[in-house]
Design a protein around this motif. Structure first.
Motif, PDB file in Angstrom:
ATOM      1  N   PRO A   1       0.613  -0.941   0.345  1.00  0.00           N
ATOM      2  CA  PRO A   1       0.570  -0.501   0.100  1.00  0.00           C
ATOM      3  C   PRO A   1       0.913   1.157   0.056  1.00  0.00           C
ATOM      4  CG  PRO A   1       0.165  -1.220   2.547  1.00  0.00           C
ATOM      5  CD  PRO A   1       1.228  -2.050   1.399  1.00  0.00           C
ATOM      6  N   VAL A   2       2.120   1.520   0.914  1.00  0.00           N
ATOM      7  CA  VAL A   2       2.888   2.445   0.671  1.00  0.00           C
ATOM      8  C   VAL A   2       3.251   3.083  -0.521  1.00  0.00           C
ATOM      9  CG1 VAL A   2       4.684   3.320   2.202  1.00  0.00           C
ATOM     10  CG2 VAL A   2       3.347   2.117   3.026  1.00  0.00           C
ATOM     11  N   PRO A   3       3.564   1.897  -1.219  1.00  0.00           N
ATOM     12  CA  PRO A   3       3.879   2.583  -2.833  1.00  0.00           C
ATOM     13  C   PRO A   3       3.760   2.877  -3.620  1.00  0.00           C
ATOM     14  CG  PRO A   3       5.680   0.683  -2.070  1.00  0.00           C
ATOM     15  CD  PRO A   3       4.707   0.949  -1.123  1.00  0.00           C
ATOM     16  N   ILE A   4       2.149   2.273  -3.429  1.00  0.00           N
ATOM     17  CA  ILE A   4       1.199   2.433  -3.824  1.00  0.00           C
ATOM     18  C   ILE A   4       0.565   4.120  -3.805  1.00  0.00           C
ATOM     19  CG2 ILE A   4      -0.900   2.002  -5.343  1.00  0.00           C
ATOM     20  CD1 ILE A   4      -0.184  -0.828  -4.739  1.00  0.00           C
ATOM     21  N   THR A   5       0.423   4.788  -2.195  1.00  0.00           N
ATOM     22  CA  THR A   5       0.138   5.291  -2.028  1.00  0.00           C
ATOM     23  C   THR A   5       0.879   7.049  -2.645  1.00  0.00           C
ATOM     24  OG1 THR A   5      -1.061   4.677  -0.221  1.00  0.00           O
ATOM     25  CG2 THR A   5      -1.143   6.305  -0.362  1.00  0.00           C
ATOM     26  N   PHE A   6       2.587   6.086  -2.129  1.00  0.00           N
ATOM     27  CA  PHE A   6       3.525   7.288  -2.523  1.00  0.00           C
ATOM     28  C   PHE A   6       3.297   7.807  -4.345  1.00  0.00           C
ATOM     29  CE2 PHE A   6       6.296   6.718   0.767  1.00  0.00           C
ATOM     30  CZ  PHE A   6       5.992   8.110   1.395  1.00  0.00           C
ATOM     31  N   MET A   7       2.498   6.282  -5.000  1.00  0.00           N
ATOM     32  CA  MET A   7       2.630   6.957  -6.803  1.00  0.00           C
ATOM     33  C   MET A   7       1.648   7.822  -7.677  1.00  0.00           C
ATOM     34  SD  MET A   7       2.260   4.062  -9.663  1.00  0.00           S
ATOM     35  CE  MET A   7      -0.412   4.403  -8.854  1.00  0.00           C
ATOM     36  N   ILE A   8       0.375   7.164  -6.141  1.00  0.00           N
ATOM     37  CA  ILE A   8      -1.218   8.442  -6.467  1.00  0.00           C
ATOM     38  C   ILE A   8      -0.351   9.671  -5.962  1.00  0.00           C
ATOM     39  CG2 ILE A   8      -3.147   8.411  -5.589  1.00  0.00           C
ATOM     40  CD1 ILE A   8      -3.223   5.825  -5.783  1.00  0.00           C
ATOM     41  N   VAL A   9      -0.335  10.175  -5.063  1.00  0.00           N
ATOM     42  CA  VAL A   9       0.398  11.372  -4.897  1.00  0.00           C
ATOM     43  C   VAL A   9       1.592  12.161  -5.603  1.00  0.00           C
ATOM     44  CG1 VAL A   9       1.219  12.903  -2.784  1.00  0.00           C
ATOM     45  CG2 VAL A   9      -0.050  11.038  -2.034  1.00  0.00           C
ATOM     46  N   ALA A  10       1.723  10.832  -6.232  1.00  0.00           N
ATOM     47  CA  ALA A  10       2.965  11.968  -6.740  1.00  0.00           C
ATOM     48  C   ALA A  10       2.197  12.298  -8.259  1.00  0.00           C
ATOM     49  CB  ALA A  10       4.455  10.827  -7.392  1.00  0.00           C
ATOM     50  N   LEU A  11       1.046  10.639  -8.564  1.00  0.00           N
ATOM     51  CA  LEU A  11       0.236  11.466 -10.320  1.00  0.00           C
ATOM     52  C   LEU A  11      -0.281  12.526 -10.014  1.00  0.00           C
ATOM     53  CD1 LEU A  11      -1.165   8.084 -10.695  1.00  0.00           C
ATOM     54  CD2 LEU A  11       1.111   9.326 -11.927  1.00  0.00           C
ATOM     55  N   MET A  12      -1.093  13.094  -8.776  1.00  0.00           N
ATOM     56  CA  MET A  12      -1.646  14.258  -8.477  1.00  0.00           C
ATOM     57  C   MET A  12      -0.711  15.614  -8.739  1.00  0.00           C
ATOM     58  SD  MET A  12      -3.872  12.510  -4.996  1.00  0.00           S
ATOM     59  CE  MET A  12      -5.145  14.175  -5.111  1.00  0.00           C
ATOM     60  N   LEU A  13       0.616  15.299  -7.952  1.00  0.00           N
ATOM     61  CA  LEU A  13       1.074  16.257  -7.957  1.00  0.00           C
ATOM     62  C   LEU A  13       1.933  16.556  -9.521  1.00  0.00           C
ATOM     63  CD1 LEU A  13       3.432  15.982  -5.100  1.00  0.00           C
ATOM     64  CD2 LEU A  13       1.709  17.420  -5.610  1.00  0.00           C
ATOM     65  N   ILE A  14       1.783  16.021 -10.931  1.00  0.00           N
ATOM     66  CA  ILE A  14       2.529  15.368 -11.440  1.00  0.00           C
ATOM     67  C   ILE A  14       1.283  15.969 -11.942  1.00  0.00           C
ATOM     68  CG2 ILE A  14       2.687  14.420 -13.934  1.00  0.00           C
ATOM     69  CD1 ILE A  14       4.536  12.072 -11.668  1.00  0.00           C
ATOM     70  N   ALA A  15       0.081  15.908 -11.917  1.00  0.00           N
ATOM     71  CA  ALA A  15      -1.080  16.461 -12.932  1.00  0.00           C
ATOM     72  C   ALA A  15      -1.526  17.864 -12.788  1.00  0.00           C
ATOM     73  CB  ALA A  15      -1.860  15.893 -12.491  1.00  0.00           C
ATOM     74  N   MET A  16      -0.965  18.351 -11.427  1.00  0.00           N
ATOM     75  CA  MET A  16      -0.906  19.917 -10.941  1.00  0.00           C
ATOM     76  C   MET A  16       0.138  20.726 -11.868  1.00  0.00           C
ATOM     77  SD  MET A  16      -1.645  19.849  -6.941  1.00  0.00           S
ATOM     78  CE  MET A  16      -2.554  21.453  -6.591  1.00  0.00           C
ATOM     79  N   LEU A  17       0.564  19.506 -12.163  1.00  0.00           N
ATOM     80  CA  LEU A  17       2.025  20.630 -12.744  1.00  0.00           C
ATOM     81  C   LEU A  17       1.320  20.310 -14.400  1.00  0.00           C
ATOM     82  CD1 LEU A  17       4.710  21.400 -11.484  1.00  0.00           C
ATOM     83  CD2 LEU A  17       5.937  19.303 -12.594  1.00  0.00           C
ATOM     84  N   ALA A  18       0.240  19.889 -14.834  1.00  0.00           N
ATOM     85  CA  ALA A  18       0.705  19.796 -15.877  1.00  0.00           C
ATOM     86  C   ALA A  18      -0.752  20.651 -16.224  1.00  0.00           C
ATOM     87  CB  ALA A  18       0.083  18.459 -16.337  1.00  0.00           C
ATOM     88  N   GLY A  19      -1.578  20.908 -15.476  1.00  0.00           N
ATOM     89  CA  GLY A  19      -2.983  22.060 -15.147  1.00  0.00           C
ATOM     90  C   GLY A  19      -2.527  23.347 -15.012  1.00  0.00           C
TER      91      GLY A  19
END
Lengths: 457, 235
Positions: free
Chosen positions: A420-438
């Protein structure tokens, strides 16, 4: 405007454009899926390797050599070396060997309980029972520090050597032996004798020796002089090994005790420069002593060693490289999806010009407007991450038994381990990347002139 | 009191320069209802934008409660609009995908009100415009008149001191338009907030205390101001 309210409005406007939201997040889901699988596969492979090593290799064992080039990459060209009677050629590379004196020196240390040199016994041929058929087979010393599994017979517990008259036969021999009518089934092999014929290294006789032999015994004596001397070593089969998923040794050699291996090796190398020279040795470090410390300590005496941990490191390097490649594909997919987000959000800003104009007219700060669109992008990233990792977890968990079966990893081992921990980290990272894209579309929204936006025509 | 002093706003560059507002000055007492009347292109919308701090004229002052809003920084102007001003537009500009509740919530969210404090204010505003039964309906399901009532609820929910209405009845049939007009004037009389209507409809303008006629960026004439004192307006 409060962050909670912005996030809530962002979520609402995504809900109002369901198709667009889901399609955009699916692009991210592809990347998230790949990354989740690579993380799971990497973890699975590492845990499998860990299990493999810890259940097979004595953690106190040290693999010792004289020549550190053995541990170095074999793809590198080695420089030419001066002749030394202690060297031998291995895999085309000349290496320094351990001598009997070296072994004794190691044995003398009080932090090492035992040292077993790696013998290289060779036999000309072997015969089973009373049958005269000769077979070619490799012979190797039984390594008590490595776990083997037998399909017939019995083995001593881990760490205990087999008796000097005993031998263990690989299961792969059974088929041929049954075909030749030597045994009826695998069980028959237990208790059978193995006669292994070893040949002494020939020493070219001198002209004087030949003359002397001719004088004393005629031509027959000369032939006897040149003919290689042979000796038969006899063993009794006590076990038939089977190929095991978690056993490292998939040896197709007949395994005999270290003492027997020494006897054969010394018999065959007697009189040559290879007599009592060893490529490597396995030492067992006294329990309670860190093998790493012993490794450093013997380095000063000119010995190079690898611990069980180092062995693990080698396997991990391979796993990490493979994982990195898969991860790379995931990241490429993510980069593609980033443009998807930018595009979608740009269109969203254009579609909602009036809404933005109204919000700004009502006194909403440009920063809040920007955050609104960035949060929408973050939601898309979150959704994509959840969808991708969920599919990966469901699919992986479903396929795990099949993969284990196909790769014959042995029951209870899974190659995909989801944490669960790496997956959670990945999702948080994806949100940050998406925010950057946005960020680009969000900036456009923030800079929108409300008067222009609210023009009715 | 709103004082507009010597406001000049030009569009375009040197050769094609166009004065949307040319040295405009007037005073509006608090609580009045004012009509800014003019044809399209006369500068009436620009005047509204300048008075609400959305647009920046080259010169002049817009003084409200002793503060010249044209001198304020962007952040302060946004805060001023969020707290003191309500807008009503010809095309309603309600968010069709949002519920009536969320439409009315927007100005309060911008003002950082807590969820609990918002709820009471929103219910009160929806009650005033008689849309209580539509609270959870999406705005797209409302009729034109209902949409404009929703927009009015959104404009008054913050209890602003000035409400700008830009052609509030322009997109409505005459019966519905009259209902909206009555609602606006009754709110003006009860709430005490200044109502500024931008329109070309002289009949609607006639219902206001003050009419400012504007033509080619200049005030043509002003009716009611000076004649009607603050006392008269409040009576």
């Amino acid at each position: 405007m409060k962050t909670v309210d912005i996030a809530r409005r962002a979520a609402r406007s995504l809900r109002n454009a369901k198709a667009r939201t889901i399609l955009t997040s699916l692009a991210i889901a592809v990347g998230a899926f790949t990354i989740t699988v690579s993380l799971a596969a990497g973890e699975g492979a590492r845990q499998y390797a860990d299990k493999l090593i810890s259940s097979n290799v004595n953690s106190q064992a040290l693999f010792i050599v004289k020549d550190k080039t053995i541990f170095e990459s074999s793809t590198q060209q080695a420089p030419i070396r001066e002749y030394d009677s202690n060297t031998s050629s291995r895999n085309g590379v000349t290496v320094q060997q351990l001598t009997q004196a070296d072994i004794e020196k190691l044995e003398a240390r009080d932090d090492i309980t035992s040292v077993i040199p790696t013998f290289s016994p060779t036999v000309e041929y072997v015969r089973f029972g009373n049958n005269d058929t000769k077979f070619v087979a490799g012979v190797a010393a039984f390594d008590p520090s490595i776990l083997s599994e037998v399909s017939s017979g019995a083995l001593p517990s881990l760490g205990t050597q087999i008796k000097d008259t005993e031998a263990i036969v690989p299961g792969s021999f059974v088929g041929t032996l049954v075909d030749r009518g030597i045994i009826k089934n695998e069980g028959d092999l237990i208790g059978k004798t193995i006669a292994a014929t070893a040949t002494k290294a020939t020493v070219t006789p001198t002209a004087d020796q030949i003359t002397a032999a001719f004088v004393s015994g005629g031509e027959a004596a000369v032939q006897a002089l040149v003919k290689p001397e042979t000796k038969v070593f006899t063993f009794t089969v006590v076990g038939v090994t089977k190929k095991s998923a978690t056993a490292l040794s998939s040896s197709s050699d007949i395994q005999i005790s270290a003492n027997s291996a020494r006897a054969i090796t010394e018999y065959t190398t007697q009189g040559t420069s290879q007599y009592q020279k060893y490529f490597a040795a396995t030492a067992i470090v006294k329990s309670g002593v860190d093998p790493e410390k012993v490794k450093e300590s013997i380095k000063q005496d000119g010995f190079y060693a690898q611990t069980a941990k180092d062995l693990q490191g080698v396997i991990f390097t391979v796993v990490n490289t493979l994982q990195g490649i898969v991860l790379g594909f995931g990241i490429v997919a993510l980069i593609a999806s980033v443009f998807g987000i930018i595009n979608t959000q740009y269109i969203s800003v254009l579609e909602r010009t009036r809404e933005i104009g109204l919000m700004k007219a009502l006194g909403m700060r440009g920063r809040s407007v920007s955050r609104l669109f960035q949060f929408e992008a973050a939601w898309i990233g979150f959704l994509g991450g959840i969808i991708g990792s969920l599919i990966a977890v469901v699919l992986g968990s479903t396929l795990n038994p099949w993969i284990t079966d196909t790769l014959s990893l042995g029951a209870g081992n899974s190659i995909l381990i989801f944490q669960p921990v790496p997956i959670t980290f990945m999702i948080v990272a994806l949100m940050l990347i998406a925010m950057l894209a946005g960020w680009f579309p969000a900036r456009k929204a923030a800079k929108l002139d409300p008067i222009e936006a609210l023009r009715t025509e | 009191m709103i004082e507009v002093k010597n406001v000049t706003k030009t569009y375009g560059k040197k050769n094609s320069e166009f004065k949307a507002l040319d040295d405009v000055s007037f005073t509006i007492p608090d609580g009045a209802s004012v009509a800014i009347v003019g044809k399209s292109g006369s500068g009436k919308s620009t005047l509204m934008h300048v008075m609400s701090g959305l647009d920046h004229p080259e010169s002049g002052e817009v003084v409200m409660n002793g503060i010249d809003i044209l001198q304020l920084k962007n952040k302060a102007v946004d805060k001023f609009r969020a707290e003191k001003i309500g807008f009503i537009f010809q095309s309603f500009f309600v968010q069709a995908n949002e519920t009536c509740f969320d439409n009315v919530a927007l100005p309060l969210e911008i003002n950082n009100l807590s969820t609990r404090a918002r709820k009471a204010r929103i219910e009160e505003a929806l009650l005033t415009v008689e849309l209580t039964d539509k609270t959870k309906q999406k705005a797209r399901n409302l009729s034109g008149g209902q949409k404009q009532r929703l927009a009015i609820a959104r404009a008054i929910v913050n209890k602003p001191s000035i409400i700008f209405a830009d052609e509030p009845t322009g997109n409505l049939d005459s019966t519905t338009g009259e209902t909206i007009e009555d609602l606006l004037f009754s709110l003006n009389k009860q709430g005490g907030s200044t109502l500024i209507i931008v329109t070309h409809d002289s009949e609607l303008a006639g219902k206001c205390n003050i009419q400012i006629y504007i033509k080619d960026g200049k005030i043509e004439r002003m009716v009611g101001n000076g004649v009607s004192t603050i006392e008269e307006v409040q009576s």
